[in-house]
Design an enzyme around this catalytic site. Sequence first.
Site, PDB file in Angstrom:
ATOM      1  N   ALA A  83       0.848  -1.204   0.000  1.00  0.00           N
ATOM      2  CA  ALA A  83       0.000   0.000   0.000  1.00  0.00           C
ATOM      3  C   ALA A  83       0.876   1.244   0.000  1.00  0.00           C
ATOM      4  O   ALA A  83       1.792   1.374   0.808  1.00  0.00           O
ATOM      5  CB  ALA A  83      -0.905   0.007   1.223  1.00  0.00           C
ATOM      6  N   SER A  86       1.645   6.178  -5.161  1.00  0.00           N
ATOM      7  CA  SER A  86       2.700   5.661  -6.040  1.00  0.00           C
ATOM      8  C   SER A  86       3.024   6.519  -7.261  1.00  0.00           C
ATOM      9  O   SER A  86       3.901   6.152  -8.029  1.00  0.00           O
ATOM     10  CB  SER A  86       2.298   4.255  -6.513  1.00  0.00           C
ATOM     11  OG  SER A  86       1.179   4.340  -7.373  1.00  0.00           O
ATOM     12  N   THR A 139      10.935   0.639  -4.278  1.00  0.00           N
ATOM     13  CA  THR A 139      11.184   1.012  -5.674  1.00  0.00           C
ATOM     14  C   THR A 139      12.659   1.348  -5.908  1.00  0.00           C
ATOM     15  O   THR A 139      13.370   1.740  -4.985  1.00  0.00           O
ATOM     16  CB  THR A 139      10.315   2.249  -6.027  1.00  0.00           C
ATOM     17  OG1 THR A 139      10.803   2.854  -7.222  1.00  0.00           O
ATOM     18  CG2 THR A 139      10.395   3.319  -4.934  1.00  0.00           C
ATOM     19  N   ASP A 140      13.085   1.239  -7.160  1.00  0.00           N
ATOM     20  CA  ASP A 140      14.460   1.640  -7.496  1.00  0.00           C
ATOM     21  C   ASP A 140      14.635   3.158  -7.422  1.00  0.00           C
ATOM     22  O   ASP A 140      15.768   3.657  -7.389  1.00  0.00           O
ATOM     23  CB  ASP A 140      14.856   1.126  -8.893  1.00  0.00           C
ATOM     24  CG  ASP A 140      13.966   1.629 -10.018  1.00  0.00           C
ATOM     25  OD1 ASP A 140      12.975   2.335  -9.754  1.00  0.00           O
ATOM     26  OD2 ASP A 140      14.261   1.296 -11.198  1.00  0.00           O
ATOM     27  N   GLU A 141      13.505   3.902  -7.364  1.00  0.00           N
ATOM     28  CA  GLU A 141      13.613   5.365  -7.397  1.00  0.00           C
ATOM     29  C   GLU A 141      14.297   5.928  -6.154  1.00  0.00           C
ATOM     30  O   GLU A 141      14.768   7.056  -6.156  1.00  0.00           O
ATOM     31  CB  GLU A 141      12.234   5.996  -7.621  1.00  0.00           C
ATOM     32  CG  GLU A 141      11.594   5.446  -8.883  1.00  0.00           C
ATOM     33  CD  GLU A 141      10.340   6.160  -9.362  1.00  0.00           C
ATOM     34  OE1 GLU A 141      10.157   7.334  -9.026  1.00  0.00           O
ATOM     35  OE2 GLU A 141       9.559   5.525 -10.090  1.00  0.00           O
ATOM     36  N   TYR A 187       7.776  11.516  -3.910  1.00  0.00           N
ATOM     37  CA  TYR A 187       7.426  10.081  -3.884  1.00  0.00           C
ATOM     38  C   TYR A 187       8.619   9.242  -3.429  1.00  0.00           C
ATOM     39  O   TYR A 187       8.531   8.464  -2.468  1.00  0.00           O
ATOM     40  CB  TYR A 187       6.953   9.626  -5.269  1.00  0.00           C
ATOM     41  CG  TYR A 187       6.943   8.109  -5.441  1.00  0.00           C
ATOM     42  CD1 TYR A 187       6.107   7.305  -4.678  1.00  0.00           C
ATOM     43  CD2 TYR A 187       7.784   7.477  -6.376  1.00  0.00           C
ATOM     44  CE1 TYR A 187       6.104   5.908  -4.823  1.00  0.00           C
ATOM     45  CE2 TYR A 187       7.785   6.100  -6.529  1.00  0.00           C
ATOM     46  CZ  TYR A 187       6.942   5.317  -5.746  1.00  0.00           C
ATOM     47  OH  TYR A 187       6.954   3.948  -5.887  1.00  0.00           O
ATOM     48  N   SER A 190       9.631   9.706   0.148  1.00  0.00           N
ATOM     49  CA  SER A 190       8.745   9.036   1.126  1.00  0.00           C
ATOM     50  C   SER A 190       8.990   7.532   1.128  1.00  0.00           C
ATOM     51  O   SER A 190       8.958   6.891   2.176  1.00  0.00           O
ATOM     52  CB  SER A 190       7.274   9.370   0.835  1.00  0.00           C
ATOM     53  OG  SER A 190       6.850   8.770  -0.378  1.00  0.00           O
ATOM     54  N   PRO A 242       1.101  13.055 -24.081  1.00  0.00           N
ATOM     55  CA  PRO A 242       1.994  14.084 -23.509  1.00  0.00           C
ATOM     56  C   PRO A 242       3.360  13.526 -23.114  1.00  0.00           C
ATOM     57  O   PRO A 242       3.507  12.891 -22.075  1.00  0.00           O
ATOM     58  CB  PRO A 242       1.213  14.556 -22.264  1.00  0.00           C
ATOM     59  CG  PRO A 242       0.345  13.398 -21.890  1.00  0.00           C
ATOM     60  CD  PRO A 242       0.080  12.596 -23.122  1.00  0.00           C
ATOM     61  N   HIS A 321      12.792  15.742 -13.023  1.00  0.00           N
ATOM     62  CA  HIS A 321      12.610  14.460 -13.721  1.00  0.00           C
ATOM     63  C   HIS A 321      13.895  13.621 -13.713  1.00  0.00           C
ATOM     64  O   HIS A 321      14.885  13.994 -14.348  1.00  0.00           O
ATOM     65  CB  HIS A 321      12.180  14.775 -15.164  1.00  0.00           C
ATOM     66  CG  HIS A 321      11.599  13.622 -15.902  1.00  0.00           C
ATOM     67  ND1 HIS A 321      11.024  13.769 -17.132  1.00  0.00           N
ATOM     68  CD2 HIS A 321      11.489  12.311 -15.597  1.00  0.00           C
ATOM     69  CE1 HIS A 321      10.589  12.595 -17.552  1.00  0.00           C
ATOM     70  NE2 HIS A 321      10.864  11.694 -16.629  1.00  0.00           N
TER      71      HIS A 321
END
Length: 381
Positions: A83, A86, A139-141, A187, A190, A242, A321
Amino acid sequence: MYNILITGGAGFIGSHVVRLFVNKYPDYHIVNLDKLTYAGNLANLKDIEDKPNYTFVKADIADLDEMRRIIKEYDINGIIHLAAESHVDRSIKDPFTFARTNVMGTLALLQAAKEYWDSTQAPLPPKGGVRRLFYHISTDEVYGALELTNPEGVPAPFTTKASSKDDMAYGKEFFLETTKYNPHSPYSASKASSDHFVRAYHDTYGMPTIVTNCSNNYGPYQFPEKLIPLFINNIRNGKPLPVYGKGENVRDWLFVEDHARAIDLIFHEGKIADTYNIGGFNEWKNIDLIKVIIKTVDRLLGNPEGHSEKLITFVTDRLGHDMRYAIDSRKLQSELGWEPSLQFEEGIEKTVRWYLDNQEWMDNITSGDYERYYDDMYKNR
Ligand code: NAD
Ligand code: TYD
């Protein structure tokens, strides 16, 4: 009975994990806990909702008392925690919701599990290696962004079955399990914070934890704010596509069912307190990926080749980005023997077919609140 709590099971990846566990393990009781935010959709689980080993509970992970009650009521011994808020674009508009759910929500879940597990005997693991575990999906982020040192792409140094036919790498470096955290978006900040809390609960209280960091997922049931389902739907409806900036950013794509299979394997066989990176060495520049999607959708809709390329619309870039993500998943492959099952071109074909065959699922989402959100996000572009 082995009682597993899967959080976020009504979302994209969570619904695949719930389906896999409910079907594969009839002896486990799977409790799907989800707040049903805009991203949660019980239609994702229609095929398993009546199974006797499945229960859905609507709750907010940030509500500590509710987490205490649910973990006790269902005598939970394993948790797979998906949860989360995302979507990066939403986190830029509303970072507080991300801190609340991803950080405070994860903390509440950890604390409730700790209290319950401290107060009860650990069950003897039945055959098959089932054990107490708090498994956190990340996540890899969290690792930040890699540089685009090879903008034209070079032959990828590593491959798996998921790698595309073109097999390109766009930089020398890859994210390893040891890569220092360096998140840039609200994101990823966090998610990084929640990963730290999970590890702190292991290091401080001895909670049995595992964290995995996966690359971008694609496949059926993904909410159409993310690149691939958004673009498939827009092509079908003749709407603009976009593309942020010049479309040069690179993402590493993995079919969602391969992520779910990795989660199953790691849940049962992963080493406590360890971290595994999950990815298929499948890097794509956004603009190249978008052209593959256009080609596939046009072919399946019977349009002439190149018909929908006119929909490509370059728009203002996303703030902050991240340029490139690329996961090195060799540890998971060598230690636990995981391999993606699907070649990328097959996965994209399967995905596009699914969205075109399930237009009602898509229309139910895009005709409601989401449509208003979407207009609001893009009306000035
Ligand atoms: P998603 O947005 O599709 O689903 C998230 C689910 O969590 C939804 O069902 C939502 O209702 C639920 N949820 C949100 N806030 C909640 C709360 N406060 N209490 C209870 N439930 C709540 O997300 P996803 O793409 O399926 O991602 C699942 C997890 O995997 C996330 O933790 C994400 O960070 C991680 N992840 C995603 C990707 C990806 O490419 N999608 C890649 C790597 C890791
Ligand atoms: P997204 O699916 O949002 O995943 P993430 O940001 O978590 O990687 O976006 C994937 C890539 O596509 C990312 O580089 C941003 C880009 N993108 C667009 O160019 N246009 C869009 O409308 C969206 C949603 C994403």
